[in-house]
Design a protein around this motif. Structure first.
Motif, mmCIF file in Angstrom:
data_model
loop_
_atom_site.group_PDB
_atom_site.id
_atom_site.type_symbol
_atom_site.label_atom_id
_atom_site.label_comp_id
_atom_site.label_asym_id
_atom_site.label_seq_id
_atom_site.Cartn_x
_atom_site.Cartn_y
_atom_site.Cartn_z
ATOM 1 N N ARG A 32 61.401 36.168 -43.847
ATOM 2 C CA ARG A 32 60.231 36.275 -44.389
ATOM 3 C C ARG A 32 59.772 35.785 -45.551
ATOM 4 O O ARG A 32 61.494 35.748 -46.515
ATOM 5 N N THR A 33 58.856 35.863 -45.884
ATOM 6 C CA THR A 33 58.580 35.236 -48.310
ATOM 7 C C THR A 33 59.299 35.812 -48.929
ATOM 8 O O THR A 33 59.589 35.020 -49.770
ATOM 9 N N GLU A 34 59.012 37.272 -48.628
ATOM 10 C CA GLU A 34 60.143 37.601 -49.542
ATOM 11 C C GLU A 34 60.357 38.405 -49.182
ATOM 12 O O GLU A 34 59.953 39.270 -47.993
ATOM 13 N N PHE A 35 61.324 39.609 -49.983
ATOM 14 C CA PHE A 35 61.611 41.609 -49.503
ATOM 15 C C PHE A 35 61.363 42.124 -50.624
ATOM 16 O O PHE A 35 61.371 42.096 -52.100
ATOM 17 N N LEU A 39 59.683 44.347 -40.752
ATOM 18 C CA LEU A 39 60.080 43.913 -40.002
ATOM 19 C C LEU A 39 59.814 43.067 -38.643
ATOM 20 O O LEU A 39 59.669 41.807 -38.339
ATOM 21 N N GLY A 40 58.305 43.845 -38.532
ATOM 22 C CA GLY A 40 57.692 42.934 -37.286
ATOM 23 C C GLY A 40 58.092 42.903 -36.179
ATOM 24 O O GLY A 40 57.451 41.824 -35.320
ATOM 25 N N CYS A 41 58.913 43.784 -35.711
ATOM 26 C CA CYS A 41 59.709 43.276 -34.134
ATOM 27 C C CYS A 41 59.631 44.954 -33.380
ATOM 28 O O CYS A 41 59.151 45.395 -34.048
ATOM 29 N N GLN A 42 59.979 44.414 -32.291
ATOM 30 C CA GLN A 42 59.632 45.895 -31.648
ATOM 31 C C GLN A 42 61.020 46.035 -30.428
ATOM 32 O O GLN A 42 61.817 44.411 -29.731
ATOM 33 N N VAL A 43 62.234 46.502 -30.153
ATOM 34 C CA VAL A 43 62.612 46.677 -29.018
ATOM 35 C C VAL A 43 62.389 47.428 -28.197
ATOM 36 O O VAL A 43 62.206 48.066 -27.809
ATOM 37 N N MET A 109 66.003 43.984 -47.641
ATOM 38 C CA MET A 109 66.237 42.950 -48.532
ATOM 39 C C MET A 109 66.855 42.151 -47.287
ATOM 40 O O MET A 109 67.372 42.316 -46.450
ATOM 41 N N PRO A 110 67.516 40.469 -48.122
ATOM 42 C CA PRO A 110 68.228 39.271 -46.612
ATOM 43 C C PRO A 110 69.466 39.782 -46.314
ATOM 44 O O PRO A 110 70.242 40.854 -47.025
ATOM 45 N N GLY A 111 69.451 39.818 -45.183
ATOM 46 C CA GLY A 111 71.085 39.961 -45.035
ATOM 47 C C GLY A 111 71.333 39.894 -43.260
ATOM 48 O O GLY A 111 70.204 39.798 -42.873
ATOM 49 N N PRO A 133 62.600 31.714 -46.066
ATOM 50 C CA PRO A 133 62.767 30.622 -46.143
ATOM 51 C C PRO A 133 62.967 29.571 -46.658
ATOM 52 O O PRO A 133 63.718 29.935 -48.084
ATOM 53 N N PRO A 134 63.904 28.269 -46.064
ATOM 54 C CA PRO A 134 64.588 27.112 -47.514
ATOM 55 C C PRO A 134 63.139 27.029 -48.550
ATOM 56 O O PRO A 134 62.755 26.914 -48.114
ATOM 57 N N ALA A 135 64.017 27.084 -49.465
ATOM 58 C CA ALA A 135 63.439 25.842 -50.270
ATOM 59 C C ALA A 135 62.901 24.397 -50.351
ATOM 60 O O ALA A 135 63.911 23.463 -49.215
ATOM 61 N N ASP A 136 61.690 24.424 -50.768
ATOM 62 C CA ASP A 136 61.393 22.856 -50.534
ATOM 63 C C ASP A 136 62.009 21.358 -51.550
ATOM 64 O O ASP A 136 62.384 21.788 -52.160
#
Length: 136
Positions: A32-35, A39-43, A109-111, A133-136
Motif C-alpha cells: 500500500r502506498t500509505e497507511f 486491506l482490500g482482500c478476502q478470505v 501500519m506496515p508490519g 513500495p520501495p523508494a525509487d
C-alpha cells in the motif's frame, strides 16, 4: 462435527452454486502506498461437513492481529448460508465454501499481520506482510 479444511487470503473470492472461485489466492504480501490503508482482500474458506450434518447457522470468524502492536485486533465473521446439496449417496463427502470479506478492514501500519480463521473449535492460522513500495 464439521472441520475447517482450508483458509486462504485472496484478491477476490465468490461462491456460486456451491462452487468457489478464488482469484490470486495465497497472498503473503500486501503493498500500500500509505497507511492506514484498506486491506482490500478476502478470505476464502472451505469446510468439510460430515454426512448427515447441517451446516446452516455455522459461523466463521476471522481475527487479524498486528504482531508488533498489542493494541490492534480486528474480528469479522460470516454465517454459512449454504445448505448441503441433495446427493444420491448420503455418505458422500461434502464441502461448503464461504467467503469472509476483509476488503474495507483498515490496516493501521506496515508490519506482519497474523490471521486466525475459526469455525467452532477448529482454527487455521497464517500471516501476511503489509509494506509500502520501495523508494525509487
Amino acid at each position: 462435527m464439521a472441520s475447517l479444511t482450508a483458509a486462504v487470503l485472496s484478491d477476490f473470492a465468490q461462491v456460486r452454486d456451491g462452487l468457489m472461485f478464488v482469484s490470486s489466492g495465497g497472498i503473503t504480501r500486501v503493498t500500500r502506498t500509505e497507511f492506514p490503508a484498506a486491506l482490500g482482500c478476502q478470505v476464502a474458506v472451505l469446510i468439510y461437513v460430515n454426512p448427515g450434518e447441517d451446516p446452516e447457522g455455522m459461523e466463521i470468524a476471522v481475527t487479524i492481529t498486528l504482531e508488533e502492536e498489542d493494541e490492534f485486533e480486528a474480528t469479522l465473521s460470516t454465517h454459512v448460508a449454504h445448505a448441503v446439496p441433495n446427493q444420491s449417496a448420503p455418505a458422500a463427502p461434502t464441502y461448503i465454501a464461504a467467503v469472509v470479506d476483509l476488503r474495507t478492514l483498515e490496516l493501521p501500519m506496515p508490519g506482519t499481520y497474523r490471521v486466525r480463521v475459526s469455525q467452532d473449535d477448529d482454527t487455521r492460522e497464517f500471516a501476511f506482510l503489509a509494506v509500502t513500495p520501495p523508494a525509487d
